[in-house]
Write a protein that holds these residues in place. Structure first.
Motif, mmCIF file in Angstrom:
data_model
loop_
_atom_site.group_PDB
_atom_site.id
_atom_site.type_symbol
_atom_site.label_atom_id
_atom_site.label_comp_id
_atom_site.label_asym_id
_atom_site.label_seq_id
_atom_site.Cartn_x
_atom_site.Cartn_y
_atom_site.Cartn_z
ATOM 1 N N SER A 105 47.839 -4.349 59.781
ATOM 2 C CA SER A 105 46.296 -4.408 59.644
ATOM 3 C C SER A 105 46.013 -5.760 59.175
ATOM 4 C CB SER A 105 46.087 -3.175 58.539
ATOM 5 O OG SER A 105 45.924 -2.085 59.225
ATOM 6 N N PHE A 106 46.658 -6.342 58.508
ATOM 7 C CA PHE A 106 46.827 -7.751 57.709
ATOM 8 C C PHE A 106 47.160 -9.069 58.620
ATOM 9 C CE2 PHE A 106 47.438 -4.206 54.631
ATOM 10 C CZ PHE A 106 46.112 -4.083 54.309
ATOM 11 N N VAL A 107 47.430 -8.829 59.936
ATOM 12 C CA VAL A 107 47.512 -10.096 60.587
ATOM 13 C C VAL A 107 46.424 -10.623 61.157
ATOM 14 C CG1 VAL A 107 50.127 -9.294 61.038
ATOM 15 C CG2 VAL A 107 48.004 -8.669 62.687
ATOM 16 N N ALA A 108 46.327 -11.810 61.804
ATOM 17 C CA ALA A 108 45.192 -12.334 62.471
ATOM 18 C C ALA A 108 44.766 -11.485 63.707
ATOM 19 C CB ALA A 108 45.401 -13.823 62.563
ATOM 20 N N ASN A 109 43.556 -11.303 63.705
ATOM 21 C CA ASN A 109 43.222 -10.482 64.742
ATOM 22 C C ASN A 109 42.873 -11.462 66.047
ATOM 23 O OD1 ASN A 109 43.086 -7.920 63.749
ATOM 24 N ND2 ASN A 109 41.641 -8.752 62.474
ATOM 25 N N ASP A 110 42.444 -11.197 67.189
ATOM 26 C CA ASP A 110 42.202 -12.100 68.436
ATOM 27 C C ASP A 110 41.272 -12.738 67.883
ATOM 28 O OD1 ASP A 110 44.443 -10.418 69.552
ATOM 29 O OD2 ASP A 110 43.073 -9.859 71.185
ATOM 30 N N VAL A 111 41.148 -14.036 68.368
ATOM 31 C CA VAL A 111 40.224 -15.078 68.487
ATOM 32 C C VAL A 111 38.904 -14.547 69.048
ATOM 33 C CG1 VAL A 111 39.322 -17.297 68.967
ATOM 34 C CG2 VAL A 111 41.920 -17.029 68.271
ATOM 35 N N ASN A 112 37.660 -15.163 68.816
ATOM 36 C CA ASN A 112 36.435 -14.591 69.309
ATOM 37 C C ASN A 112 36.229 -13.127 69.263
ATOM 38 O OD1 ASN A 112 36.241 -17.213 69.854
ATOM 39 N ND2 ASN A 112 37.339 -17.169 71.854
ATOM 40 N N THR A 113 36.550 -12.328 68.337
ATOM 41 C CA THR A 113 36.453 -10.968 68.116
ATOM 42 C C THR A 113 35.798 -10.616 66.816
ATOM 43 O OG1 THR A 113 38.691 -10.331 67.541
ATOM 44 C CG2 THR A 113 38.204 -10.497 70.062
ATOM 45 N N ALA A 114 34.904 -9.293 66.965
ATOM 46 C CA ALA A 114 34.316 -9.031 65.559
ATOM 47 C C ALA A 114 35.239 -7.999 64.821
ATOM 48 C CB ALA A 114 33.008 -8.431 65.991
ATOM 49 N N LEU A 115 34.654 -7.701 63.678
ATOM 50 C CA LEU A 115 35.128 -6.548 62.960
ATOM 51 C C LEU A 115 34.144 -5.512 63.065
ATOM 52 C CD1 LEU A 115 36.801 -8.093 59.677
ATOM 53 C CD2 LEU A 115 37.824 -7.404 61.889
ATOM 54 N N THR A 116 34.466 -4.275 63.374
ATOM 55 C CA THR A 116 33.557 -3.197 63.530
ATOM 56 C C THR A 116 33.902 -1.999 62.514
ATOM 57 O OG1 THR A 116 34.377 -2.156 65.657
ATOM 58 C CG2 THR A 116 32.850 -4.091 65.640
ATOM 59 N N VAL A 117 33.009 -1.117 62.709
ATOM 60 C CA VAL A 117 33.360 0.209 62.186
ATOM 61 C C VAL A 117 32.760 1.357 63.067
ATOM 62 C CG1 VAL A 117 33.064 -0.424 59.660
ATOM 63 C CG2 VAL A 117 30.977 0.288 60.710
ATOM 64 N N ASN A 118 33.393 2.516 63.046
ATOM 65 C CA ASN A 118 33.039 3.717 64.046
ATOM 66 C C ASN A 118 33.706 4.710 63.389
ATOM 67 O OD1 ASN A 118 32.420 4.993 66.424
ATOM 68 N ND2 ASN A 118 32.595 3.192 67.488
ATOM 69 N N LYS A 119 33.697 5.756 64.217
ATOM 70 C CA LYS A 119 34.167 6.923 63.759
ATOM 71 C C LYS A 119 35.316 7.755 64.800
ATOM 72 C CE LYS A 119 31.282 9.602 66.604
ATOM 73 N NZ LYS A 119 31.834 10.168 67.590
ATOM 74 N N SER A 120 36.390 8.525 64.297
ATOM 75 C CA SER A 120 37.250 9.356 65.400
ATOM 76 C C SER A 120 36.786 10.717 65.140
ATOM 77 C CB SER A 120 38.571 8.878 64.954
ATOM 78 O OG SER A 120 38.892 7.598 65.264
ATOM 79 N N GLY A 121 36.696 11.433 66.180
ATOM 80 C CA GLY A 121 36.239 12.983 66.214
ATOM 81 C C GLY A 121 34.823 12.968 66.185
ATOM 82 N N SER A 122 34.323 14.197 65.709
ATOM 83 C CA SER A 122 32.699 14.446 65.838
ATOM 84 C C SER A 122 31.962 13.489 64.832
ATOM 85 C CB SER A 122 32.716 15.924 65.311
ATOM 86 O OG SER A 122 33.384 16.725 65.603
ATOM 87 N N ASP A 123 30.662 13.350 65.191
ATOM 88 C CA ASP A 123 29.893 12.390 64.296
ATOM 89 C C ASP A 123 29.914 12.759 63.107
ATOM 90 O OD1 ASP A 123 29.055 11.448 66.723
ATOM 91 O OD2 ASP A 123 26.927 12.331 66.731
#
Length: 135
Positions: free
Chosen positions: A99-117
């Motif tokens: 979770s604490f390594v560099a993510n891919d270049v040119n990509t965002a951080l987002t929030v979403n959900k798993s399961g029902s709304d």
């Protein structure tokens, strides 16, 4: 911001995200050309009630061209006003510190959900500390 980019100084930002935005998927840190984000720390707080009906509320990123859950905040732990910190009880992170390594270049951080709304809560506050690095 330019100083942070040159030195990879941690940046901390707070985002109040509605449950409708979480259910639809919401960008909290937009992609910047030539930069890779690295999560340093994160926490979430349910506002306006406990988070209900969902499995997890997630901070997502891209690693090796695949979507990954940097942090999965468990519904049962997202009670009103409780603070869930990445890696602590109710806030699972990726194995072996991924979770604490560099993510891919040119990509965002987002929030979403798993399961029902998500239901009941009105918002979730996310506080995210990250760096913006040139690979």
């Amino acid at each position: 911001m330019e100083q942070a980019i040159r030195t990879a100084t941690p940046i901390t930002k707070r985002f109040r995200v509605t449950i409708a935005q979480i259910n639809a998927g919401y960008t909290i840190v937009a992609a910047l050309p030539g930069l890779a984000y690295r999560l340093v720390d994160a926490f979430a707080i349910a506002v306006g009630g406990a988070v209900a009906t969902v499995t997890t509320v997630d901070i997502l990123a891209t690693q090796a061209a695949s979507s990954v859950k940097l942090v999965a905040f468990a519904q049962a732990s997202l009670t009103q006003s409780a603070l869930l910190r990445a890696g602590a009880s109710g806030a699972a992170i990726l194995a072996n510190g991924a979770s604490f390594v560099a993510n891919d270049v040119n990509t965002a951080l987002t929030v979403n959900k798993s399961g029902s709304d998500v239901a009941t809560a009105t918002h979730v506050d996310f506080v995210v500390t990250y760096t913006a690095e040139r690979p």
